[in-house]
Design a protein around this motif. Structure first.
Motif, PDB file in Angstrom:
ATOM      1  N   THR A 177       0.892  -1.191  -0.071  1.00 17.99           N
ATOM      2  CA  THR A 177       0.032  -0.177   0.075  1.00 17.99           C
ATOM      3  C   THR A 177       0.831   1.288   0.044  1.00 17.99           C
ATOM      4  OG1 THR A 177       0.081   0.085   2.431  1.00 17.99           O
ATOM      5  CG2 THR A 177      -1.711  -1.076   1.430  1.00 17.99           C
ATOM      6  N   LEU A 178       0.473   2.332  -0.444  1.00 16.16           N
ATOM      7  CA  LEU A 178       1.281   3.783  -0.465  1.00 16.16           C
ATOM      8  C   LEU A 178       1.701   3.777   1.179  1.00 16.16           C
ATOM      9  CD1 LEU A 178      -0.647   6.269  -2.654  1.00 16.16           C
ATOM     10  CD2 LEU A 178       1.615   4.874  -2.872  1.00 16.16           C
ATOM     11  N   THR A 188       6.228  10.149   3.286  1.00 16.51           N
ATOM     12  CA  THR A 188       4.989  10.371   3.467  1.00 16.51           C
ATOM     13  C   THR A 188       3.871   9.933   2.122  1.00 16.51           C
ATOM     14  OG1 THR A 188       4.669  12.554   2.549  1.00 16.51           O
ATOM     15  CG2 THR A 188       5.232  12.105   4.875  1.00 16.51           C
ATOM     16  N   VAL A 189       2.715   9.641   2.393  1.00 15.81           N
ATOM     17  CA  VAL A 189       1.900   8.954   1.317  1.00 15.81           C
ATOM     18  C   VAL A 189       1.650  10.453   0.026  1.00 15.81           C
ATOM     19  CG1 VAL A 189      -0.358   8.574   0.622  1.00 15.81           C
ATOM     20  CG2 VAL A 189       0.771   7.458   2.558  1.00 15.81           C
ATOM     21  N   ASN A 190       1.474  11.686   1.113  1.00 16.21           N
ATOM     22  CA  ASN A 190       1.333  12.884   0.108  1.00 16.21           C
ATOM     23  C   ASN A 190       2.586  12.949  -0.664  1.00 16.21           C
ATOM     24  OD1 ASN A 190      -1.370  13.093   1.027  1.00 16.21           O
ATOM     25  ND2 ASN A 190      -0.770  14.524   2.474  1.00 16.21           N
ATOM     26  N   ARG A 191       3.734  12.696  -0.267  1.00 15.79           N
ATOM     27  CA  ARG A 191       4.989  12.989  -0.673  1.00 15.79           C
ATOM     28  C   ARG A 191       5.082  11.931  -2.174  1.00 15.79           C
ATOM     29  NH1 ARG A 191       8.291  16.162  -3.517  1.00 15.79           N
ATOM     30  NH2 ARG A 191      10.455  15.501  -3.720  1.00 15.79           N
ATOM     31  N   LEU A 192       4.629  10.818  -1.784  1.00 13.42           N
ATOM     32  CA  LEU A 192       4.727   9.616  -2.984  1.00 13.42           C
ATOM     33  C   LEU A 192       3.622  10.117  -4.089  1.00 13.42           C
ATOM     34  CD1 LEU A 192       5.107   6.156  -1.005  1.00 13.42           C
ATOM     35  CD2 LEU A 192       6.683   7.378  -2.468  1.00 13.42           C
ATOM     36  N   LYS A 193       2.585  10.344  -3.729  1.00 11.40           N
ATOM     37  CA  LYS A 193       1.447  10.826  -4.712  1.00 11.40           C
ATOM     38  C   LYS A 193       1.839  11.838  -5.399  1.00 11.40           C
ATOM     39  CE  LYS A 193      -2.916  10.754  -3.154  1.00 11.40           C
ATOM     40  NZ  LYS A 193      -4.130  11.053  -2.473  1.00 11.40           N
ATOM     41  N   GLN A 194       2.550  13.050  -4.850  1.00 12.22           N
ATOM     42  CA  GLN A 194       3.032  14.285  -5.644  1.00 12.22           C
ATOM     43  C   GLN A 194       4.221  13.978  -6.616  1.00 12.22           C
ATOM     44  OE1 GLN A 194       5.082  16.827  -3.126  1.00 12.22           O
ATOM     45  NE2 GLN A 194       5.289  18.505  -4.550  1.00 12.22           N
ATOM     46  N   ASP A 201      -4.912   6.689  -3.949  1.00 15.75           N
ATOM     47  CA  ASP A 201      -4.154   5.874  -3.075  1.00 15.75           C
ATOM     48  C   ASP A 201      -3.940   4.642  -3.973  1.00 15.75           C
ATOM     49  OD1 ASP A 201      -3.832   7.822  -1.384  1.00 15.75           O
ATOM     50  OD2 ASP A 201      -5.023   6.896   0.105  1.00 15.75           O
ATOM     51  N   LEU A 202      -4.529   4.501  -5.066  1.00 12.34           N
ATOM     52  CA  LEU A 202      -4.668   2.987  -5.715  1.00 12.34           C
ATOM     53  C   LEU A 202      -3.304   2.777  -6.373  1.00 12.34           C
ATOM     54  CD1 LEU A 202      -6.140   0.491  -6.706  1.00 12.34           C
ATOM     55  CD2 LEU A 202      -6.814   1.853  -8.740  1.00 12.34           C
ATOM     56  N   ILE A 203      -2.656   1.666  -6.106  1.00 13.51           N
ATOM     57  CA  ILE A 203      -1.551   1.002  -6.677  1.00 13.51           C
ATOM     58  C   ILE A 203      -1.613  -0.393  -6.976  1.00 13.51           C
ATOM     59  CG2 ILE A 203       0.276   2.676  -5.640  1.00 13.51           C
ATOM     60  CD1 ILE A 203       0.587   0.767  -3.541  1.00 13.51           C
ATOM     61  N   PHE A 204      -0.594  -0.994  -7.818  1.00 16.83           N
ATOM     62  CA  PHE A 204      -0.767  -2.273  -8.102  1.00 16.83           C
ATOM     63  C   PHE A 204       0.594  -2.970  -8.468  1.00 16.83           C
ATOM     64  CE2 PHE A 204      -1.120   0.621 -11.874  1.00 16.83           C
ATOM     65  CZ  PHE A 204       0.026   0.045 -12.762  1.00 16.83           C
ATOM     66  N   ALA A 205       0.457  -4.421  -8.233  1.00 20.89           N
ATOM     67  CA  ALA A 205       1.626  -5.062  -8.383  1.00 20.89           C
ATOM     68  C   ALA A 205       2.212  -5.055  -9.564  1.00 20.89           C
ATOM     69  CB  ALA A 205       1.396  -6.568  -8.231  1.00 20.89           C
ATOM     70  N   SER A 278      -6.431  -0.444   0.242  1.00 23.17           N
ATOM     71  CA  SER A 278      -6.432  -1.027  -0.961  1.00 23.17           C
ATOM     72  C   SER A 278      -6.550  -0.054  -2.091  1.00 23.17           C
ATOM     73  CB  SER A 278      -7.113  -1.985  -1.302  1.00 23.17           C
ATOM     74  OG  SER A 278      -6.829  -3.258  -0.398  1.00 23.17           O
ATOM     75  N   GLY A 279      -6.911   1.270  -1.709  1.00 22.67           N
ATOM     76  CA  GLY A 279      -6.930   2.413  -2.657  1.00 22.67           C
ATOM     77  C   GLY A 279      -8.543   2.709  -3.116  1.00 22.67           C
ATOM     78  N   LYS A 280      -9.526   2.042  -2.278  1.00 19.99           N
ATOM     79  CA  LYS A 280     -10.905   2.177  -2.467  1.00 19.99           C
ATOM     80  C   LYS A 280     -11.558   3.152  -1.724  1.00 19.99           C
ATOM     81  CE  LYS A 280     -10.213  -1.610  -5.118  1.00 19.99           C
ATOM     82  NZ  LYS A 280      -9.045  -1.766  -4.668  1.00 19.99           N
ATOM     83  N   SER A 281     -12.132   4.370  -2.344  1.00 23.46           N
ATOM     84  CA  SER A 281     -12.699   5.384  -1.496  1.00 23.46           C
ATOM     85  C   SER A 281     -14.108   4.953  -1.112  1.00 23.46           C
ATOM     86  CB  SER A 281     -12.553   6.634  -2.220  1.00 23.46           C
ATOM     87  OG  SER A 281     -12.969   7.758  -1.465  1.00 23.46           O
TER      88      SER A 281
END
Length: 357
Positions: A177-178, A188-194, A201-205, A278-281
């Protein structure tokens, strides 16, 4: 959400006396109780409680009166059994034991391994958050640490092979997960998204993420960014390893009424946490609320929802995540566990398989 359980149990023993001797005792179930907890309280076993009370399942509910073996009540105030030694997973020093954090570990998992709690681990190690790292040595028993364990310098993550930029990249594997990736690389999650141009937040293998450095105008965006925004609500894609891996990783987490974190879950809180990770809002609601936000399906796939009715109340009252082979993972009275939808109890309470809108 099979039963309304809140807080710690308050013991209420009602001894029945015959010919001057206590031939049997009874116990009134309180919010927060489980058969396992009551069995430990009275130094008996779950199977014995089920036998003398003619129970077919582990389900109990507040105000239910259970028979207790008379011989069990004499030890009700005895000290709890000693926690298992952690010598197999860590090293002992004086009166305290330690554990070295390994890949895939998190506080609730370590707490369960050593028969303690997340709060106790954080107190012992001076932790102010749930963040831990591989190689970190944690005290799992003894007295509280005088200095915060997280103040030691974080290890520098090894750059992944095939990195396409000086900042470093990471290739997503099943179960990531992020937040997990962010913790691993001290960001941080925000930094990764940026820096990766992510809008959710959805990512995949198999996806490659930049884990440090600035954004690159010429860098390719993850596949989900190329899709046009839908003009109307689309069904949530629930299948795949992300939801299942996250759900299974939480097996053993304790039950907590209203809980929606690894410190404790109820059935709907468990659903909210797993899908969010898991990235589902989705919004946090009840079993009935999720029932009204999903549609019926005939052929369930791993990651779909399974609903039950008339458990602790009439109507829709419980749900879990289908994982295939007739099994589902859910937050029951004994904590997060895997059950079979075809066993005698769940089959009698089954309502439907559904999928989120």
């Amino acid at each position: 959400m099979r039963k309304k359980l809140v807080g710690a149990a308050t013991v209420a023993i009602m001894a029945t006396t015959f010919a001057g001797k206590a031939s049997a005792s009874s116990y009134e179930v309180k919010p927060g109780d489980s058969l396992w907890k009551i069995a430990n309280q009275f130094k008996t076993s779950v199977s014995r409680l089920k036998e003398i009370n003619k129970l077919n399942t582990d389900i109990i509910f507040p105000k239910q009166v259970l028979k207790i073996d008379a011989t069990s009540t004499s030890n009700q105030s005895a000290a709890p059994a000693a926690r298992p030694s952690s010598s197999s997973t860590g090293s002992s020093s004086g009166s305290s034991a330690t554990y070295t954090v390994k890949s895939g570990d998190y506080l609730i998992k370590i707490a369960n391994m050593h028969n303690t709690s997340v709060a106790q681990l954080k107190s012992l190690n001076g932790l102010s958050s749930d963040l831990i790292r591989v190689g970190q040595v944690l005290k799992v028993s003894g007295s509280a640490s005088g200095s915060p364990a997280q103040n030691s310098p974080a290890p520098t993550p090894a750059p992944s092979s095939g990195s396409g930029n000086s900042g470093g990249t990471y290739k997503i594997v099943a179960g990531d997960t992020l937040s997990k990736v962010a913790a691993r690389y001290g960001t941080t999650v925000n930094r990764l998204k940026q820096i990766n141009g992510l809008r959710s937040d959805l990512i995949f293998a198999g996806q490659t993420l930049k884990v440090s450095g600035g954004t690159s105008p010429g860098s390719s965006q993850p596949p989900q960014q190329a899709s046009p925004a839908p003009t109307k609500p689309q069904p949530v894609k629930q299948t795949g390893s992300g939801v299942i891996d996250t759900a299974k990783s939480l097996v053993g987490t304790k039950y907590a009424w209203g809980g929606s974190s690894p410190a404790g879950f109820d059935c709907s809180g468990f659903i909210h946490y797993v899908f969010k990770q898991s990235g589902k809002s989705i919004s946090r609601t009840s079993a009935e609320g999720y029932y009204n936000r999903s549609y019926f399906i005939n052929n369930p796939q791993p990651g779909d929802l399974v609903f039950f009715k008339n458990t602790y109340k009439s109507g829709i009252s419980h749900l879990g995540i289908y994982i295939g082979g007739g099994q589902f993972v859910h937050a029951g009275s004994n904590g997060v566990e895997i059950s079979n939808v075809n066993n005698s109890y769940w089959k009698s309470k089954f309502d439907s398989y559904k999928k989120f809108y």
